[in-house]
Scaffold this motif. Structure first.
Motif, PDB file in Angstrom:
ATOM      1  N   ALA A  80     -28.479 -59.633 -12.981  1.00 59.41           N
ATOM      2  CA  ALA A  80     -27.147 -59.261 -12.485  1.00 59.41           C
ATOM      3  C   ALA A  80     -26.083 -59.917 -13.350  1.00 59.41           C
ATOM      4  N   VAL A  81     -24.994 -59.209 -13.582  1.00 59.49           N
ATOM      5  CA  VAL A  81     -23.816 -59.745 -14.277  1.00 59.49           C
ATOM      6  C   VAL A  81     -22.664 -59.742 -13.291  1.00 59.49           C
ATOM      7  N   TYR A  82     -22.048 -60.914 -13.108  1.00 58.91           N
ATOM      8  CA  TYR A  82     -20.966 -61.101 -12.138  1.00 58.91           C
ATOM      9  C   TYR A  82     -19.703 -61.440 -12.915  1.00 58.91           C
ATOM     10  N   ALA A  83     -18.738 -60.517 -12.936  1.00 58.18           N
ATOM     11  CA  ALA A  83     -17.575 -60.644 -13.815  1.00 58.18           C
ATOM     12  C   ALA A  83     -16.286 -60.792 -13.017  1.00 58.18           C
ATOM     13  N   ALA A  84     -15.349 -61.542 -13.587  1.00 53.98           N
ATOM     14  CA  ALA A  84     -14.031 -61.733 -12.959  1.00 53.98           C
ATOM     15  C   ALA A  84     -13.022 -62.055 -14.044  1.00 53.98           C
ATOM     16  N   GLY A  85     -11.751 -62.219 -13.630  1.00 50.97           N
ATOM     17  CA  GLY A  85     -10.704 -62.695 -14.530  1.00 50.97           C
ATOM     18  C   GLY A  85     -10.545 -61.848 -15.770  1.00 50.97           C
ATOM     19  N   ALA A  86     -10.518 -62.520 -16.929  1.00 49.38           N
ATOM     20  CA  ALA A  86     -10.287 -61.835 -18.205  1.00 49.38           C
ATOM     21  C   ALA A  86     -11.413 -60.884 -18.549  1.00 49.38           C
ATOM     22  N   ALA A  87     -12.580 -61.037 -17.913  1.00 53.52           N
ATOM     23  CA  ALA A  87     -13.722 -60.169 -18.207  1.00 53.52           C
ATOM     24  C   ALA A  87     -13.600 -58.802 -17.567  1.00 53.52           C
ATOM     25  N   THR A  88     -12.619 -58.593 -16.704  1.00 54.75           N
ATOM     26  CA  THR A  88     -12.487 -57.314 -15.998  1.00 54.75           C
ATOM     27  C   THR A  88     -11.255 -56.531 -16.433  1.00 54.75           C
ATOM     28  N   LEU A  89     -10.701 -56.883 -17.590  1.00 57.03           N
ATOM     29  CA  LEU A  89      -9.495 -56.223 -18.079  1.00 57.03           C
ATOM     30  C   LEU A  89      -9.782 -55.443 -19.354  1.00 57.03           C
ATOM     31  N   GLY A  90      -9.340 -54.188 -19.382  1.00 57.91           N
ATOM     32  CA  GLY A  90      -9.300 -53.385 -20.592  1.00 57.91           C
ATOM     33  C   GLY A  90     -10.556 -53.410 -21.435  1.00 57.91           C
ATOM     34  N   GLY A  91     -10.404 -53.785 -22.708  1.00 55.69           N
ATOM     35  CA  GLY A  91     -11.516 -53.794 -23.645  1.00 55.69           C
ATOM     36  C   GLY A  91     -12.608 -54.772 -23.272  1.00 55.69           C
ATOM     37  N   ASN A  92     -12.244 -55.900 -22.683  1.00 53.27           N
ATOM     38  CA  ASN A  92     -13.262 -56.853 -22.238  1.00 53.27           C
ATOM     39  C   ASN A  92     -14.160 -56.244 -21.168  1.00 53.27           C
ATOM     40  N   TYR A  93     -13.572 -55.517 -20.235  1.00 51.83           N
ATOM     41  CA  TYR A  93     -14.355 -54.916 -19.161  1.00 51.83           C
ATOM     42  C   TYR A  93     -15.315 -53.870 -19.737  1.00 51.83           C
ATOM     43  N   GLU A  94     -14.868 -53.138 -20.731  1.00 45.86           N
ATOM     44  CA  GLU A  94     -15.746 -52.177 -21.383  1.00 45.86           C
ATOM     45  C   GLU A  94     -16.923 -52.894 -22.036  1.00 45.86           C
TER      46      GLU A  94
END
Length: 555
Positions: free
Chosen positions: A234-248
């Motif tokens: 599982a990958v659990y993402a938040a903050g800067a990891a869920t914006l724009g190019g990072n989220y992709e």
């Protein structure tokens, strides 16, 4: 009047004026363009300096808020959308105290916010005047950087350090990105102050990033653990990891590793919709979240605090990921998240992932809105959510404090055109209308939709007046179930039986709040829907129009 122009160094300009004018020049040099204000006596020279300081006249927008919780929530929304700080201007400790709930939300969202708090003149504070308080202790509950300015000559230095060290967290400490400068009244009106104002770059480079010892080896080992055959990941993402190019990139990393992608239950901001990953939302109640994470052998947290239970329920869990250190990987404040994700992206071979071809269902690849429900019948929470998702325009900003009424919206909006989705991150209710103010100021060309629980909305209805005064393009949908429904769920979950007092302390129906009259009293156009067809027509018209509009959705 502050005088500017003498260049001391490439990043500094020398200015002269009273202390308040130097403050404004320093704020503008640090990238502050908006001040959400509820000032008082000790801040009057700062108000004046917004006109008399050359940079203030040219580069600062002042926004009056009728309560400090609106100032704080608006600055939070602005920071989440722009990635740079707005300022609040607050009156003494009492003003800061009024702002603390939404500053707590900003702290948890890691939103960059610069608080400017007036203080008693140094020569009267020791006499304990009636409004005297220990402002620093209040500020430290939410701020990573708190400083009472010690002289007018160091105002500019203090502002620059507050923004760089606090708002931008240049040292990578993690935690809050709220900074508080406390400015004594006499320093604000002190004349003839000369100072070197420091130009602060937007998002200055971290003092530490991928260059710290062992970063490359850590990322390689992490990638190997994620790709180990036969293990559920599982990958659990938040903050800067869920914006724009990072989220992709996060979505492609999850797909490359065959991992399930999760986001926080109370997330700060997700850039969602067609072309973006779709993360499973972590369940709100801790037993459900623990049960979900128990399915996995390896979990990677990216810019996300290791999740714990929101409350200590009787015999309930604390940690929600039941794994040892060897199976739990964290990419956190010790990294520059952008750099770390780029490294992990390469190590996992995520560049080969093509959404719609081999993405394992992680990405939303085509538009698929909910079917509009049958027009006859009484409006209910599910039909309201479906209609919002059916009509919301591309590139909308959705501010979601719907709580129990909006449970279905997250999945209903999965296939909408791209949009940004903001939630009530810190758990302190009353953030929705102020957050919408900040988003609309930050993104004037994007439609802002506030899906708002009625009980929570009553903590900060003053934000509607600011929306009207500033002509902000916000559509507020009040989920008017006329009760604190989350408390009814908590009563049931905790097996508390108290029919009389529970009804008395959770019902908003006697008397019912007239949201239409309330909004119109603040200058916002308003209407009420009780049926599916009424809401369908009212909401579709509202999102096609301009300016603030409130719809009371009686459900």
């Amino acid at each position: 009047m502050a005088k500017g122009g003498t260049r001391v160094a490439e990043a500094e300009v020398e200015v002269e004026g009273n202390g308040a004018e130097v403050l404004v020049e320093a704020m503008v040099a640090a990238g502050v363009e908006v001040v959400f204000a509820n000032p008082g006596t000790t801040e009057m020279h700062i108000v004046g300096a917004l006109d008399t300081a050359e940079s203030g006249r040219e580069g600062v927008r002042s926004v009056l808020c009728l309560h400090e919780t609106v100032c704080a929530g608006a600055a939070d929304g602005y920071g989440r959308m722009k990635g740079k700080p707005a300022a609040t201007l607050l009156h003494l400790g009492v003003g800061l105290a009024n702002a603390l709930a939404n500053l707590h939300n900003a702290k948890r969202a890691r939103s960059p916010v610069l608080n400017i708090v007036g203080e008693m003149s140094t020569w009267i504070k020791g006499s304990d005047p009636i409004l005297n308080m220990d402002i620093e202790k209040l500020a430290e509950t939410v701020s990573s950087f708190t400083r009472t300015t010690e002289s007018a000559e160091v105002i500019a230095r203090d502002v620059a350090e507050a923004v760089v060290e606090g708002c931008y967290d240049v040292h990578g400490r993690g935690g809050s990105c709220v900074s508080t400068i406390i400015l004594p009244h006499d320093f604000a009106f002190q004349a003839g102050v000369r100072a070197s104002v420091r130009r602060v770059p937007w998002r200055p480079s971290r003092a530490i990033s991928e260059s710290f010892d062992g970063a490359g080896d850590f990322i390689k080992a992490c990638a190997a653990a994620l790709r180990q055959p036969g293990r559920k990941v599982a990958v659990y993402a938040a903050g800067a990891a869920t914006l724009g190019g990072n989220y992709e990139r996060v979505g492609k990393i999850a797909a490359a590793c065959g991992a399930k992608l999760f986001c926080e239950s109370l997330f700060s901001r997700l850039d969602r919709g067609v072309g973006s990953p779709h993360a499973a939302r972590l369940p709100y109640f801790p037993q459900d979240a623990l049960r979900e994470f128990s399915k996995y052998d390896v979990v990677l947290c990216i810019d996300a605090k290791k999740p714990v239970a929101m409350f200590g329920y009787e015999k309930g869990p604390v940690d929600l990921i039941p794994l040892d250190e060897e199976s739990l990987w964290e990419i956190d404040c010790g990294f520059d998240i952008d750099s770390a994700l780029e490294m992990l992206y390469k190590e996992t071979g995520a560049s080969r992932i093509v959404p719609g071809t081999n993405c394992r269902g992680v990405f939303v690849v085509k538009e698929s809105r909910p079917r509009r429900p049958a027009q006859n019948g009484k409006l209910a929470a599910m039909s309201m959510c479906n209609l919002i998702a059916a009509h919301q325009p591309e590139d909308a900003v959705v501010v979601d404090e719907s709580l129990t009424s909006g449970t279905n919206y997250y999945e209903a909006s999965k296939g909408c055109p791209k949009f940004s989705h903001l939630f009530q991150t810190g758990g302190a209710i009353g953030i929705g209308p102020p957050l919408a103010v900040g988003c609309a100021v930050a993104c004037p060309d994007r439609k802002v939709i506030n899906i708002q629980a009625d009980g929570s909305g009553l903590y900060s209805p003053q934000a509607l007046w600011t929306q009207a005064k500033e002509g902000l393009d916000v559509v507020t949908v009040v989920c008017s179930n006329r009760k604190y429904n989350i408390l009814n769920l908590e009563l049931e979950k905790q097996k508390v039986t108290s029919s009389n007092h529970a009804q008395n302390l959770t019902s908003l129906s006697d008397p019912p709040i007239d949201w239409v009259s309330l909004a119109e009293g603040f200058g916002v156009k308003a209407s009420r829907a009780t049926t599916i067809s009424e809401f369908d027509e009212l909401f579709s018209n509202a999102v096609r129009g301009k300016g603030p509009h409130l719809i009371e959705a009686v459900i």
